[in-house]
Design a protein around this motif. Structure first.
Motif, PDB file in Angstrom:
ATOM      1  N   GLY A  15       0.806  -1.211   0.000  1.00  0.00           N
ATOM      2  CA  GLY A  15       0.000   0.000   0.000  1.00  0.00           C
ATOM      3  C   GLY A  15       0.841   1.263   0.000  1.00  0.00           C
ATOM      4  O   GLY A  15       2.075   1.228  -0.100  1.00  0.00           O
ATOM      5  N   SER A  16       0.153   2.404   0.128  1.00  0.00           N
ATOM      6  CA  SER A  16       0.800   3.711   0.057  1.00  0.00           C
ATOM      7  C   SER A  16       0.347   4.606   1.197  1.00  0.00           C
ATOM      8  O   SER A  16      -0.765   4.462   1.716  1.00  0.00           O
ATOM      9  CB  SER A  16       0.459   4.398  -1.271  1.00  0.00           C
ATOM     10  N   LEU A  17       1.218   5.514   1.561  1.00  0.00           N
ATOM     11  CA  LEU A  17       0.904   6.578   2.516  1.00  0.00           C
ATOM     12  C   LEU A  17       1.635   7.835   2.072  1.00  0.00           C
ATOM     13  O   LEU A  17       2.708   7.751   1.444  1.00  0.00           O
ATOM     14  CB  LEU A  17       1.347   6.217   3.937  1.00  0.00           C
ATOM     15  N   ARG A  18       1.107   8.969   2.448  1.00  0.00           N
ATOM     16  CA  ARG A  18       1.779  10.246   2.183  1.00  0.00           C
ATOM     17  C   ARG A  18       1.944  10.985   3.499  1.00  0.00           C
ATOM     18  O   ARG A  18       0.956  11.335   4.148  1.00  0.00           O
ATOM     19  CB  ARG A  18       0.974  11.099   1.215  1.00  0.00           C
ATOM     20  N   LEU A  19       3.180  11.207   3.882  1.00  0.00           N
ATOM     21  CA  LEU A  19       3.474  11.958   5.089  1.00  0.00           C
ATOM     22  C   LEU A  19       3.666  13.433   4.752  1.00  0.00           C
ATOM     23  O   LEU A  19       4.169  13.773   3.676  1.00  0.00           O
ATOM     24  CB  LEU A  19       4.737  11.430   5.756  1.00  0.00           C
ATOM     25  N   SER A  20       3.285  14.287   5.678  1.00  0.00           N
ATOM     26  CA  SER A  20       3.495  15.725   5.543  1.00  0.00           C
ATOM     27  C   SER A  20       4.269  16.235   6.746  1.00  0.00           C
ATOM     28  O   SER A  20       4.139  15.699   7.846  1.00  0.00           O
ATOM     29  CB  SER A  20       2.161  16.470   5.455  1.00  0.00           C
ATOM     30  N   LEU A  80       6.450  13.189   1.987  1.00  0.00           N
ATOM     31  CA  LEU A  80       7.091  11.922   1.651  1.00  0.00           C
ATOM     32  C   LEU A  80       6.001  10.985   1.143  1.00  0.00           C
ATOM     33  O   LEU A  80       5.163  10.524   1.925  1.00  0.00           O
ATOM     34  CB  LEU A  80       7.805  11.310   2.858  1.00  0.00           C
ATOM     35  N   GLN A  81       6.002  10.746  -0.155  1.00  0.00           N
ATOM     36  CA  GLN A  81       5.080   9.786  -0.751  1.00  0.00           C
ATOM     37  C   GLN A  81       5.721   8.416  -0.680  1.00  0.00           C
ATOM     38  O   GLN A  81       6.811   8.211  -1.221  1.00  0.00           O
ATOM     39  CB  GLN A  81       4.791  10.163  -2.207  1.00  0.00           C
ATOM     40  N   MET A  82       5.041   7.495  -0.006  1.00  0.00           N
ATOM     41  CA  MET A  82       5.585   6.156   0.198  1.00  0.00           C
ATOM     42  C   MET A  82       4.701   5.143  -0.511  1.00  0.00           C
ATOM     43  O   MET A  82       3.530   4.997  -0.160  1.00  0.00           O
ATOM     44  CB  MET A  82       5.661   5.840   1.697  1.00  0.00           C
ATOM     45  N   ASN A  83       5.252   4.481  -1.503  1.00  0.00           N
ATOM     46  CA  ASN A  83       4.538   3.460  -2.265  1.00  0.00           C
ATOM     47  C   ASN A  83       5.188   2.101  -2.048  1.00  0.00           C
ATOM     48  O   ASN A  83       6.321   2.011  -1.587  1.00  0.00           O
ATOM     49  CB  ASN A  83       4.551   3.814  -3.755  1.00  0.00           C
ATOM     50  N   GLN A 121       3.703   7.678  13.439  1.00  0.00           N
ATOM     51  CA  GLN A 121       3.870   6.226  13.352  1.00  0.00           C
ATOM     52  C   GLN A 121       3.374   5.701  12.001  1.00  0.00           C
ATOM     53  O   GLN A 121       2.265   6.023  11.567  1.00  0.00           O
ATOM     54  CB  GLN A 121       3.106   5.533  14.479  1.00  0.00           C
ATOM     55  N   VAL A 122       4.200   4.882  11.382  1.00  0.00           N
ATOM     56  CA  VAL A 122       3.817   4.158  10.173  1.00  0.00           C
ATOM     57  C   VAL A 122       3.946   2.673  10.472  1.00  0.00           C
ATOM     58  O   VAL A 122       5.007   2.205  10.881  1.00  0.00           O
ATOM     59  CB  VAL A 122       4.711   4.539   8.977  1.00  0.00           C
ATOM     60  N   THR A 123       2.845   1.954  10.287  1.00  0.00           N
ATOM     61  CA  THR A 123       2.843   0.509  10.529  1.00  0.00           C
ATOM     62  C   THR A 123       2.376  -0.201   9.260  1.00  0.00           C
ATOM     63  O   THR A 123       1.296   0.107   8.747  1.00  0.00           O
ATOM     64  CB  THR A 123       1.919   0.139  11.694  1.00  0.00           C
ATOM     65  N   VAL A 124       3.192  -1.125   8.773  1.00  0.00           N
ATOM     66  CA  VAL A 124       2.871  -1.869   7.552  1.00  0.00           C
ATOM     67  C   VAL A 124       2.672  -3.327   7.940  1.00  0.00           C
ATOM     68  O   VAL A 124       3.587  -3.974   8.443  1.00  0.00           O
ATOM     69  CB  VAL A 124       3.988  -1.738   6.513  1.00  0.00           C
ATOM     70  N   SER A 125       1.472  -3.824   7.715  1.00  0.00           N
ATOM     71  CA  SER A 125       1.160  -5.205   8.062  1.00  0.00           C
ATOM     72  C   SER A 125       1.412  -6.127   6.877  1.00  0.00           C
ATOM     73  O   SER A 125       1.238  -5.736   5.714  1.00  0.00           O
ATOM     74  CB  SER A 125      -0.290  -5.312   8.522  1.00  0.00           C
ATOM     75  N   SER A 126       1.794  -7.350   7.179  1.00  0.00           N
ATOM     76  CA  SER A 126       2.100  -8.325   6.110  1.00  0.00           C
ATOM     77  C   SER A 126       0.872  -9.120   5.716  1.00  0.00           C
ATOM     78  O   SER A 126      -0.163  -9.062   6.362  1.00  0.00           O
ATOM     79  CB  SER A 126       3.207  -9.261   6.579  1.00  0.00           C
TER      80      SER A 126
END
Length: 126
Positions: A15-20, A80-83, A121-126
């Protein structure tokens, strides 16, 4: 000058998130800025940096091709665009800033920054 991060959350792998990172108290166009992250039990590590003008980005090898750093000096904000997020991207993400020696300089060491946000906090689940 103060910095406040936002945009973190829980997302599935891929997935993706965008941090500011919003700055207040001063115009930061003369500041080099960066993103760092810290996972539990680990050192704070460099993720990406950008020059004051926004024309020079620089990335850690672990995020190159997946993350994009940018800034809008008119809004006093960095992004920060995170893909293609991976579980190993899970961490608290911090924005950092410092006055740049010259406008196109970027900094990748945490020791070179003297302004920090509180983290998101950024949490990426598997």
């Amino acid at each position: 000058v103060q910095f406040v991060e936002s945009g973190g959350g829980l997302v599935q792998a891929g997935g993706s998130l965008r941090l500011s990172c919003a700055a207040s108290g001063r115009t930061v166009s003369s500041y080099a800025m960066g993103w760092f992250r810290q996972a539990p039990g680990k050192e704070r590590e460099f993720v990406a940096a950008i020059s004051g003008s926004g024309s020079i980005p620089y990335y850690a090898d672990s995020v190159k091709g997946r993350f994009t750093i940018s800034r809008d000096n008119a809004r006093n904000t960095m992004y920060l665009q995170m893909n293609s997020l991976k579980p190993e991207d899970t961490a608290v993400y911090y924005c950092a800033a410092r006055r740049a020696i010259y406008s196109e300089r970027v900094y990748s060491s945490k020791w070179e920054y003297n302004y920090w946000g509180q983290g998101t906090q950024v949490t990426v689940s598997s």
